[in-house]
Motif scaffolding. Sequence first.
Motif, PDB file in Angstrom:
ATOM      1  N   LEU A   1     -22.910 -13.555  21.882  1.00  0.00           N
ATOM      2  CA  LEU A   1     -22.569 -13.163  23.248  1.00  0.00           C
ATOM      3  C   LEU A   1     -21.237 -12.421  23.285  1.00  0.00           C
ATOM      4  O   LEU A   1     -21.099 -11.397  23.972  1.00  0.00           O
ATOM      5  CB  LEU A   1     -22.503 -14.395  24.151  1.00  0.00           C
ATOM      6  CG  LEU A   1     -23.834 -15.034  24.552  1.00  0.00           C
ATOM      7  CD1 LEU A   1     -23.589 -16.342  25.286  1.00  0.00           C
ATOM      8  CD2 LEU A   1     -24.638 -14.075  25.440  1.00  0.00           C
ATOM      9  N   GLN A   2     -20.244 -12.939  22.552  1.00  0.00           N
ATOM     10  CA  GLN A   2     -18.938 -12.292  22.557  1.00  0.00           C
ATOM     11  C   GLN A   2     -19.001 -10.889  21.969  1.00  0.00           C
ATOM     12  O   GLN A   2     -18.347  -9.971  22.466  1.00  0.00           O
ATOM     13  CB  GLN A   2     -17.929 -13.148  21.773  1.00  0.00           C
ATOM     14  CG  GLN A   2     -17.510 -14.430  22.496  1.00  0.00           C
ATOM     15  CD  GLN A   2     -16.545 -15.245  21.674  1.00  0.00           C
ATOM     16  OE1 GLN A   2     -16.870 -15.715  20.591  1.00  0.00           O
ATOM     17  NE2 GLN A   2     -15.349 -15.418  22.178  1.00  0.00           N
TER      18      GLN A   2
ATOM     19  N   ASP B   1     -14.638  -8.546  29.660  1.00  0.00           N
ATOM     20  CA  ASP B   1     -15.578  -9.555  30.153  1.00  0.00           C
ATOM     21  C   ASP B   1     -15.227 -10.920  29.567  1.00  0.00           C
ATOM     22  O   ASP B   1     -14.532 -11.032  28.555  1.00  0.00           O
ATOM     23  CB  ASP B   1     -17.013  -9.172  29.782  1.00  0.00           C
ATOM     24  CG  ASP B   1     -17.432  -7.845  30.402  1.00  0.00           C
ATOM     25  OD1 ASP B   1     -16.924  -7.531  31.496  1.00  0.00           O
ATOM     26  OD2 ASP B   1     -18.236  -7.128  29.788  1.00  0.00           O
ATOM     27  N   LEU B   2     -15.747 -11.958  30.190  1.00  0.00           N
ATOM     28  CA  LEU B   2     -15.446 -13.321  29.748  1.00  0.00           C
ATOM     29  C   LEU B   2     -16.732 -14.116  29.667  1.00  0.00           C
ATOM     30  O   LEU B   2     -17.514 -14.154  30.621  1.00  0.00           O
ATOM     31  CB  LEU B   2     -14.481 -14.002  30.723  1.00  0.00           C
ATOM     32  CG  LEU B   2     -14.050 -15.426  30.344  1.00  0.00           C
ATOM     33  CD1 LEU B   2     -13.134 -15.398  29.125  1.00  0.00           C
ATOM     34  CD2 LEU B   2     -13.360 -16.100  31.520  1.00  0.00           C
ATOM     35  N   VAL B   3     -16.947 -14.754  28.503  1.00  0.00           N
ATOM     36  CA  VAL B   3     -18.102 -15.639  28.337  1.00  0.00           C
ATOM     37  C   VAL B   3     -17.582 -17.057  28.165  1.00  0.00           C
ATOM     38  O   VAL B   3     -16.580 -17.291  27.493  1.00  0.00           O
ATOM     39  CB  VAL B   3     -18.967 -15.207  27.128  1.00  0.00           C
ATOM     40  CG1 VAL B   3     -18.166 -15.187  25.839  1.00  0.00           C
ATOM     41  CG2 VAL B   3     -20.172 -16.125  26.978  1.00  0.00           C
TER      42      VAL B   3
ATOM     43  N   VAL C   1     -21.163 -15.800  32.182  1.00  0.00           N
ATOM     44  CA  VAL C   1     -20.462 -14.565  31.829  1.00  0.00           C
ATOM     45  C   VAL C   1     -19.883 -13.949  33.093  1.00  0.00           C
ATOM     46  O   VAL C   1     -20.579 -13.861  34.119  1.00  0.00           O
ATOM     47  CB  VAL C   1     -21.408 -13.555  31.141  1.00  0.00           C
ATOM     48  CG1 VAL C   1     -20.686 -12.243  30.866  1.00  0.00           C
ATOM     49  CG2 VAL C   1     -21.976 -14.136  29.856  1.00  0.00           C
ATOM     50  N   LEU C   2     -18.626 -13.520  33.009  1.00  0.00           N
ATOM     51  CA  LEU C   2     -18.009 -12.726  34.079  1.00  0.00           C
ATOM     52  C   LEU C   2     -17.984 -11.283  33.629  1.00  0.00           C
ATOM     53  O   LEU C   2     -17.333 -10.940  32.634  1.00  0.00           O
ATOM     54  CB  LEU C   2     -16.588 -13.221  34.363  1.00  0.00           C
ATOM     55  CG  LEU C   2     -15.758 -12.321  35.303  1.00  0.00           C
ATOM     56  CD1 LEU C   2     -16.383 -12.272  36.695  1.00  0.00           C
ATOM     57  CD2 LEU C   2     -14.308 -12.801  35.371  1.00  0.00           C
TER      58      LEU C   2
ATOM     59  N   TYR D   1     -17.662  -6.701  40.382  1.00  0.00           N
ATOM     60  CA  TYR D   1     -17.818  -7.698  39.327  1.00  0.00           C
ATOM     61  C   TYR D   1     -19.105  -8.473  39.575  1.00  0.00           C
ATOM     62  O   TYR D   1     -19.694  -8.414  40.659  1.00  0.00           O
ATOM     63  CB  TYR D   1     -16.609  -8.645  39.283  1.00  0.00           C
ATOM     64  CG  TYR D   1     -16.484  -9.536  40.491  1.00  0.00           C
ATOM     65  CD1 TYR D   1     -16.982 -10.842  40.486  1.00  0.00           C
ATOM     66  CD2 TYR D   1     -15.869  -9.081  41.664  1.00  0.00           C
ATOM     67  CE1 TYR D   1     -16.870 -11.663  41.597  1.00  0.00           C
ATOM     68  CE2 TYR D   1     -15.759  -9.886  42.781  1.00  0.00           C
ATOM     69  CZ  TYR D   1     -16.254 -11.179  42.740  1.00  0.00           C
ATOM     70  OH  TYR D   1     -16.149 -11.981  43.844  1.00  0.00           O
ATOM     71  N   ALA D   2     -19.529  -9.205  38.533  1.00  0.00           N
ATOM     72  CA  ALA D   2     -20.764  -9.991  38.638  1.00  0.00           C
ATOM     73  C   ALA D   2     -20.647 -11.222  37.743  1.00  0.00           C
ATOM     74  O   ALA D   2     -19.849 -11.255  36.808  1.00  0.00           O
ATOM     75  CB  ALA D   2     -21.972  -9.152  38.227  1.00  0.00           C
ATOM     76  N   VAL D   3     -21.450 -12.217  38.038  1.00  0.00           N
ATOM     77  CA  VAL D   3     -21.490 -13.447  37.249  1.00  0.00           C
ATOM     78  C   VAL D   3     -22.922 -13.672  36.774  1.00  0.00           C
ATOM     79  O   VAL D   3     -23.864 -13.561  37.564  1.00  0.00           O
ATOM     80  CB  VAL D   3     -20.993 -14.661  38.065  1.00  0.00           C
ATOM     81  CG1 VAL D   3     -21.237 -15.959  37.296  1.00  0.00           C
ATOM     82  CG2 VAL D   3     -19.517 -14.513  38.395  1.00  0.00           C
TER      83      VAL D   3
END
Length: 794
Positions: free
Chosen positions: A423-424, A431-433, A443-444, A390-392
């Motif tokens: 973005l969404q 993913d989560l913004v 953003v995840l 995962y990344a942020v």
Amino acid sequence: MTMGSLSSQDVSSLTPIKIKGRRHRPVPSLRLSEARIVSVTKIAIIENDSEDGERLERLIREIPVETFLVERISVSQLNHQFLREFNPQLLVLTWPKKDGLAQVVALQKTYGDLPLVVIGHCDHPNTAVQVVREGSQDYLPWPDVTSHLLARAFRYAIERHHIDQTLLQRAEGERLVIQIMEHIHESLDLPTILQTTVDEVRQLLRADRVLVYRFLPDWRGVMEVESVLDPWPSALGDVVGDSCFIESFVEKYRQGRIQTITDIHAQAMHPCHRDLLAHYQVRANLVVPIVPEGKLWGLLLAHQCDQPREWQEWEVDLMRQLSTQVAIAIQQAELYEKARKELHDRKAAEAELLYQARHDPLTHLPNRWLFEERVNDAIRLGANKPDYCYAVLCLDLDRFKNLNDSLGHAIGDLFLQEIAERLQRALSPQDLVARLGGDEFVVLLDDIADFDQAKTIAEHLRKRLARPFEVNQYALHSTASIGLVMGNASYSDAADLLRDADTAMYRAKTKGKNRCEVFDSAMYAQVRDRLQMELELWQALERAEFELAYQPIVSLRSQKLQGFEALIRWPRDGKPNISPQDFIPIAEETGLILGISHWVLQSACEQLQEWLQAYPALADAGVTMNVNLSGRHFSQVDIVEQIQTILTVNKLPGESLKIEITESALMENLEMGQSILLQLKAMGVKIAIDDFGTGYSSLSYLRSLPLDCIKIDRSFITQMDSSREDLEVVHTILALAENLKLDTIAEGIENLAQLKQLRSLRCPFGQGYFLSPPLTAHEMDRFIHQHLSDSSLN
């Protein structure tokens, strides 16, 4: 066949009827003058032997005073249809030669709602006992049978059966009340309770229709629950508007009024009531109000449709008790519904509060709290699954403040909403913004393949955000600086990942914006050093550790001194000096620049006043003190008042101060900046645009602002002797300033060739190391003295 009470006219005859092929022989014709006949009792003789049937019929005809209507039928022909058509009040069974007791049992099982008298040839006492035990009202042996005995036996049988049936119905009524009470205590299901009530009441009272009628706010009513017997029409769901129902009825019903109607054709009532009952084919009606807690809720109705009916006292009492229990059930259900609604509303409010606590109100994206929860979930998952990746990302919009200030917060808010939607749409469902605040988003990237995929997604987002936005008829452009950090085993808290992503994002901004930077450990060290510098800046301001250096501004043609530029220096004991290019941006971001600038203004004006007093020729020459002003000052409502106070305290005219402001700082808040500059201009303060040519260089703002001077940025002067393009830029700026009647100062003159070129271009003023480096106040004293001695001011 005659039913009910006889009329006052003579009864000429009782018409014979024929059922199942048997002819009925009625009793002889009678006149009312001969006997006081008040009613006819119908008897069905169930015969096993025709001779016994005929004998019994003859004895019945001999009964005086009372009138009986007799129908003989064999056991094999007896059925419900016959009983419905003839409607007898009594069954009389002639005892068979065998299986007599079995016939009694069968009759009681099938037709137990009618009284039964048995007449047989056996006079053994046990026979009578057995017959009565099985449900017969009486057993009469043939040797004892007389007309008088039959009349008494029939009358007593009917009366005892009526009493038994009444007691049984009352017991059933009491059972029903108890059952409804238990149901109310055990259940809050009001529809089921109401349906059970009407079903049971209809069967118990043998009514054709039983209803629960609920009042509406306008006193119309709806047939809420119904139990109806075929073939009578259903009224369920009908909304009834009774035009005769007035407010007085409400109060009467609320006080417990019970209405009984035995026959709508015989009882006095308003025509609209009669028409309403007739519409539903009602002949007799029993109405009991349902009044929970003093409020008239509705009515419990019992209808008899096929014939008139005299409602018994116990029936009215039963309906009253049931209406009370129904009222309790309604009250209980309403309290439950109120509590359920309150609970639902509270849960909905709690859910809304939780949603608001976890989401951004403007974009409805998750906020920091919810985002950190999800990131912590990812950290825990990564600790248990080595192959999970995962990344942020941390995104900050470039130049959003300019857009917000120039077009207003309403457009800025719409723009942020468009950013959130874009973005969404650009991300995968897993993913989560989130929005952290202002123009900063995070953003995840959940369950990605590797670093390369994270970098690809980040670049994709950067390009998507760089596309134009249509917002309220405005075509808006923006870019984003993005910081990326990969999750790994060293992270145990979401806050650390956000910190490092934010660090990488700021690196992207310092490298020119509109780019993506990946976090590394060196950035962390830089952040640490930056935080240390912030702390030391605070301390330096509190302790007055800053110093000023002054660089002369001279006439390039005559070398005469025209003014000074105050330049801040930060000497540190035992530590290397820090360039203003390194600490001024930090002071800008932290807000320390406001305090630092105030100190610079105060100190520079004090120094200028000392020199003007020491060297009167400076005042005669109109020498000015140039001080740089930060764009942050344009958000200060009292900045003009501060400058006026400093000038007054130091007894300086406004013309002795020249404020330098960069193009970019001015454009960040152009409207407010223009207002402040106009007020300063009214005080006599001169205005110079610093670093001209590196920012907007717009003719429109040059013409609209109260400017006095343009300072050509050193980057053009430095390259002027080696770059024809830079030389042309300088030439153009000088021509522009001349046309606008503005003074021009060339910054960064480093050698003689540059000085000669500027002179050839007729640049009026300049500064730079070739002319003089920045000097301390003491060094500047000697510089001024030397110039005066050389008569450079004469």
